[in-house]
Design a protein around this motif. Structure first.
Motif, PDB file in Angstrom:
ATOM      1  N   TYR A 177       0.941  -0.891  -0.122  1.00  0.00           N
ATOM      2  CA  TYR A 177       0.166   0.421  -0.238  1.00  0.00           C
ATOM      3  C   TYR A 177       1.053   0.807  -0.443  1.00  0.00           C
ATOM      4  CZ  TYR A 177      -4.711   2.723   0.985  1.00  0.00           C
ATOM      5  OH  TYR A 177      -5.053   3.640   1.277  1.00  0.00           O
ATOM      6  N   ASP A 230      -7.020  -6.646  -3.104  1.00  0.00           N
ATOM      7  CA  ASP A 230      -7.291  -5.784  -4.467  1.00  0.00           C
ATOM      8  C   ASP A 230      -6.769  -4.281  -4.238  1.00  0.00           C
ATOM      9  OD1 ASP A 230      -9.293  -7.961  -3.776  1.00  0.00           O
ATOM     10  OD2 ASP A 230      -8.888  -7.521  -6.177  1.00  0.00           O
ATOM     11  N   TYR A 231      -5.792  -4.023  -4.751  1.00  0.00           N
ATOM     12  CA  TYR A 231      -5.171  -2.892  -5.310  1.00  0.00           C
ATOM     13  C   TYR A 231      -5.563  -1.371  -6.377  1.00  0.00           C
ATOM     14  CZ  TYR A 231      -2.337  -4.285  -1.663  1.00  0.00           C
ATOM     15  OH  TYR A 231      -1.580  -4.978  -0.304  1.00  0.00           O
ATOM     16  N   TYR A 232      -6.239  -0.685  -6.527  1.00  0.00           N
ATOM     17  CA  TYR A 232      -6.826   0.075  -7.527  1.00  0.00           C
ATOM     18  C   TYR A 232      -6.100   1.442  -7.452  1.00  0.00           C
ATOM     19  CZ  TYR A 232     -10.482  -3.476  -8.401  1.00  0.00           C
ATOM     20  OH  TYR A 232     -11.274  -4.169  -8.351  1.00  0.00           O
ATOM     21  N   VAL A 233      -4.968   1.160  -8.406  1.00  0.00           N
ATOM     22  CA  VAL A 233      -3.838   2.486  -8.380  1.00  0.00           C
ATOM     23  C   VAL A 233      -3.610   3.200  -9.688  1.00  0.00           C
ATOM     24  CG1 VAL A 233      -1.169   2.718  -8.339  1.00  0.00           C
ATOM     25  CG2 VAL A 233      -2.626   0.748  -7.152  1.00  0.00           C
ATOM     26  N   ASN A 251       1.327   4.066  -3.465  1.00  0.00           N
ATOM     27  CA  ASN A 251       1.739   5.170  -3.152  1.00  0.00           C
ATOM     28  C   ASN A 251       2.498   6.239  -3.312  1.00  0.00           C
ATOM     29  OD1 ASN A 251      -1.780   6.680  -2.331  1.00  0.00           O
ATOM     30  ND2 ASN A 251      -1.441   4.791  -0.576  1.00  0.00           N
ATOM     31  N   SER A 296      -8.707   0.475  -2.219  1.00  0.00           N
ATOM     32  CA  SER A 296      -8.337  -0.918  -1.526  1.00  0.00           C
ATOM     33  C   SER A 296      -8.936  -2.551  -1.216  1.00  0.00           C
ATOM     34  CB  SER A 296      -6.931  -1.486  -0.644  1.00  0.00           C
ATOM     35  OG  SER A 296      -6.702  -1.067   0.687  1.00  0.00           O
ATOM     36  N   GLU A 318     -14.456   5.108  -0.739  1.00  0.00           N
ATOM     37  CA  GLU A 318     -13.212   4.075   0.148  1.00  0.00           C
ATOM     38  C   GLU A 318     -13.937   3.900   1.321  1.00  0.00           C
ATOM     39  OE1 GLU A 318      -9.243   5.693  -0.129  1.00  0.00           O
ATOM     40  OE2 GLU A 318      -9.587   5.823   2.230  1.00  0.00           O
ATOM     41  N   PHE A 320      -7.735  -0.062   4.131  1.00  0.00           N
ATOM     42  CA  PHE A 320      -6.053   0.704   4.641  1.00  0.00           C
ATOM     43  C   PHE A 320      -6.028  -0.237   6.240  1.00  0.00           C
ATOM     44  CE2 PHE A 320      -3.128   2.663   7.222  1.00  0.00           C
ATOM     45  CZ  PHE A 320      -2.137   2.386   6.454  1.00  0.00           C
ATOM     46  N   VAL A 359      -3.633   5.347  -4.254  1.00  0.00           N
ATOM     47  CA  VAL A 359      -3.973   4.186  -4.540  1.00  0.00           C
ATOM     48  C   VAL A 359      -4.895   4.493  -4.016  1.00  0.00           C
ATOM     49  CG1 VAL A 359      -4.670   2.318  -2.894  1.00  0.00           C
ATOM     50  CG2 VAL A 359      -2.475   2.549  -3.418  1.00  0.00           C
TER      51      VAL A 359
END
Length: 779
Positions: A211, A240-243, A215, A223, A293, A227, A220
């Motif tokens: 994470y 899962d990360y959406y970056v 960043n 997620s 989020e 976090f 990010v």
């Protein structure tokens, strides 16, 4: 190190314990829930209405984002599940039918309960497993609709978003569009799915490390899990990360290369071109302003909410009035004109001061000249007497020296007329601005009756199912505007009337068929303006009111004498008597004899009136008449002794001047004859104990009430009609019977405003007391 990472990442968060933020959230949530419910009802009538589904999806998504922002996890989780169901409906995978509608309406009820709990400073803890199972069954294609209505006890469980199946978290199309918009043109959007090694001693730290690393190269956006959950030292096999980052896929894989910690990495580039067909879903301007989020730790969110918020303040949210910006602009223009007028009045005031100074100077000059004139006058007499000077010559000399004494005043008169003219013009302009400001402020307070009409489709739907009737609600004139204070007090009376029409008016399907009617009953809600009054009608096409049944029940309850003859109108209006009911049995809906008497009292409290008319076999109509606003009314000013009272003009029928011989006594009641009709008289001076001359040559009678129930108020004189600004009475005067409030007249004196309905009740109580005293003396 980890604490530093958390502080850095959380610095961009909104403070979920901010009182103003919560206040805004609750206001917005109420609107979204109402929009959701209305569109569910639209969808029931038209299952192919994709616009309604889109609106429901938008409302659910907005509510979910708002709830996540203020850390109301149970609302976020549940609304997200509802949102997934709606996404299936949008994509055509789930067809709309009665079961789906029932589940969605139950979901609305649950969301309302969740909001009410949070509003009171608590967290929703009831069991909703059955409802969530039904929602999940819609997603899986297996329906299990055997639940009772949303009144069932419900509880939501706090569940961590663990990807134990290894399939990861897939966002909806709408969410993907949001992320693409937030990533911006300069960044690429990646969906990175990382599988961690459960056997590694650092298994709970890997998610946080990645994470922080993502960043550093970008941002990010989302997620799963969030976090906060990653930081709570729990192991999640899949994260899962959406970056959003301006780097290539190779760089992403290099960051994820953590031997013995990361087992597998899947990197997917999300391109807008792949979801371009879904752009129609992106219709809200606020798409980039909503919180993305979701906070999943219910315990943490609850602690933050309860600790940071003054519950007392949140539970007493004030009434919010949403106003068109155009109306505010109009008021600003008027205020600007008023400011200009103020400057003009300041200039006029300066001119008046200058004129006063000039008048004083002219007065001093005139006084000096007159003094000199009287000094020289003996000299002229001497010249005339001793020297024989010609009188005409003397007159000419005096005229030459003193003939222009008043010239200064002529100039001053001209100047004064100019200033006064300007003053009158500016005062007239101020009067116009004041009137327009008054109308503008009243327009701001005006809201469409659709705000209350929108509540009735759900009421009619649920109640008709409960009563096993088929009823269709029709609404007309929803754009008609009414003062917000009136709107708020009008809800209960309308609910009583609609429930009465459903229960007593509309027949069962079998009875309607036998009567040759369509199986569907109809209820009409209409609103319209007539002058400064609003008319609201509640009409049904049911069986109508049984006049004979009403008469028998009235005799049985002692409301009327068995020998009394009643017109149809009088019989219909007996149903407004307290405790009166024609129901054969008591049900959850009616039969207890409460409702319509409450309607009458509440409407009269609003300075309005309600009447009912019915036709056997064809239906019943309730007509409610109300003033547009309660803040400013037209009043008839009357004088009683030295006191001035204001009677609401809506309660005034007519006025008369009568002589003492025209007043008769019937059973110790004062009455007078009005067009062959006997009308009771109430002397306001006796009611309010005001000393007056009761032996006057003439008395003035103001007829108040309704056509079938009126009384004459005796006053000393009529002053005239005037707009009255109502000021509420406070402290020990707030419960003064017969007085609705007070107003300030043009001369600065205070005038009390008469509450006609209370006044009649007060007079009736006084008369009953006197009668008992007389009967006691006779005995």
């Amino acid at each position: 190190m980890l604490e530093f990472i958390k502080i850095t990442l959380m610095s961009d968060y909104l403070d979920p314990t901010n009182e103003e933020l919560l206040k805004d959230f609750f206001e917005e949530a109420e609107l979204q829930v109402e929009a959701f419910e209305q569109n569910v009802l639209h969808l029931e009538n038209n299952p192919e209405n994709m616009d309604a589904i889109d609106e429901m999806f938008r409302a659910a998504h907005t509510l979910k984002g708002g709830a996540a922002t203020v850390e109301m996890n149970e609302i976020t989780q549940f609304t997200h599940l509802v949102e997934n169901v709606l996404d299936e409906m949008r994509s055509g995978n789930l067809k709309t039918d009665g079961d789906v509608i029932d589940i969605l309406l139950n979901a609305v009820d649950i969301i309302k309960k969740m909001l009410r709990e949070r509003l009171s400073g608590k967290v929703f803890q009831e069991d909703i497993d059955e409802l969530t199972d039904n929602l999940n069954s819609l997603l899986s294609g297996e329906k299990k609709v055997d639940m009772v209505s949303g009144e069932k006890k419900i509880k939501i469980k706090s569940k961590l978003i663990e990807k134990k199946d290894g399939k990861g978290k897939e966002l909806t199309e709408y969410e993907l569009l949001e992320l693409v918009a937030e990533a911006g043109k300069d960044n690429k959007l990646y969906w990175i799915q990382v599988t961690f090694n459960k056997d590694n001693v650092m298994n709970t730290v890997g998610g946080i490390q990645l994470y922080a690393a993502f960043n550093e190269i970008g941002k990010v956006l989302q997620s799963y899990p969030e976090f906060e959950l990653l930081y709570d030292d729990n192991f999640y096999p899949v994260v899962d990360y959406y970056v959003a980052a301006p780097v290539g896929e190779e760089k992403i894989r290099d960051i994820c290369d953590m031997p013995d910690i990361v087992v597998d990495t899947k990197v997917t580039l999300i391109q807008e071109s792949k979801i371009s067909s879904l752009k129609t879903a992106k219709t809200e301007k606020s798409i980039q302003e909503e919180k993305k989020e979701e906070v999943s730790d219910t315990k943490t969110a609850t602690k933050a909410y309860v600790k940071g918020i003054d519950k007392g303040k949140i539970t007493r949210l004030g009434s919010v009035l949403r106003v068109e910006s155009k109306r505010i602009d109009e008021l600003m223009n008027l205020v600007s004109e008023a400011v200009i007028n103020k400057a003009t009045f300041n200039q006029i005031s300066t001119n008046f001061n200058e004129l006063i100074t000039q008048i004083q100077e002219a007065g001093d000059k005139l006084g000096t000249n007159i003094k000199n004139f009287f000094k020289i006058l003996p000299q002229y007499f001497e010249e005339y007497k001793s020297n024989g000077k010609d009188l005409k010559t003397i007159t000419r000399d005096i005229g030459t020296k003193y003939g222009k004494l008043l010239d200064d005043y002529v100039v001053l008169e001209t100047d004064l007329k100019g200033v006064v003219t300007k003053f009158h013009s500016t005062a007239g302009s101020l009067g116009r601005i004041t009137n327009e400001l008054q109308e503008g402020v009243m327009r701001i307070r005006m809201v469409p009756v659709s705000q209350i009409f929108s509540r009735f489709p759900r009421l009619v739907r649920d109640l008709s199912k409960e009563l096993n009737k088929n009823v269709i609600l029709h609404t007309e004139g929803e754009e008609t505007e009414l003062d917000k204070s009136v709107i708020e007090d009008l809800v209960d009376p309308l609910i009583h009337c609609v429930r009465n029409s459903l229960d007593h008016g509309i027949e069962s399907v079998e009875d309607r068929r036998k009567a040759g009617k369509s199986p569907e009953g109809n209820i009409y809600l209409r609103a319209s303006n007539e002058g400064n009054m609003i008319h609201i009608e509640i009409e049904d096409d049911g069986k109508g009111i049984d006049i004979q049944g009403v008469r028998e029940r009235a005799i049985k309850r002692g409301v009327i004498h068995p020998e009394k003859r009643l017109s149809d109108f009088e019989a219909f209006n007996l149903i407004f008597n307290a405790g009166f009911s024609t129901a054969d049995k008591v049900t959850d809906v009616s039969g207890r004899g409460v409702g319509l008497d409450v309607v009458k009292k509440k409407i009269e409290k609003l300075n309005g009136s309600v009447i009912v008319w019915s036709e056997a076999g064809k239906g019943t109509k309730f007509t409610i008449k109300l003033p547009l606003t309660l803040a400013i009314i037209q009043g008839l000013l009357v004088k009683v002794g030295e006191e001035v009272y204001a009677i609401p003009i809506t309660s005034v029928i007519e006025s008369h001047r009568i002589s003492p011989p025209e007043i008769k006594l019937i059973d110790n009641y004062e009455v007078f004859n009005l067009r062959e009709e006997v009308v009771s008289i109430v002397r306001l001076n006796r009611l309010f104990r005001i000393p007056v001359d009761e032996n006057a040559k003439y008395h003035y009678i103001v007829l108040v009430g309704a056509e079938k129930n009126k009384v004459g108020l005796m006053v000393d004189s009529l002053i005239g009609e005037e707009d009255v600004v109502i000021k509420p009475l406070k402290d020990k005067y707030s419960n003064s019977p017969g007085i609705a409030g007070a107003t300030i007249l043009g001369d600065g004196t205070v005038s009390l405003i008469i509450d006609v309905s209370q006044l009649l009740e007060l007079d009736l109580k006084i008369e009953k007391t006197k009668r008992k005293e007389r009967e006691a003396r006779i005995l």
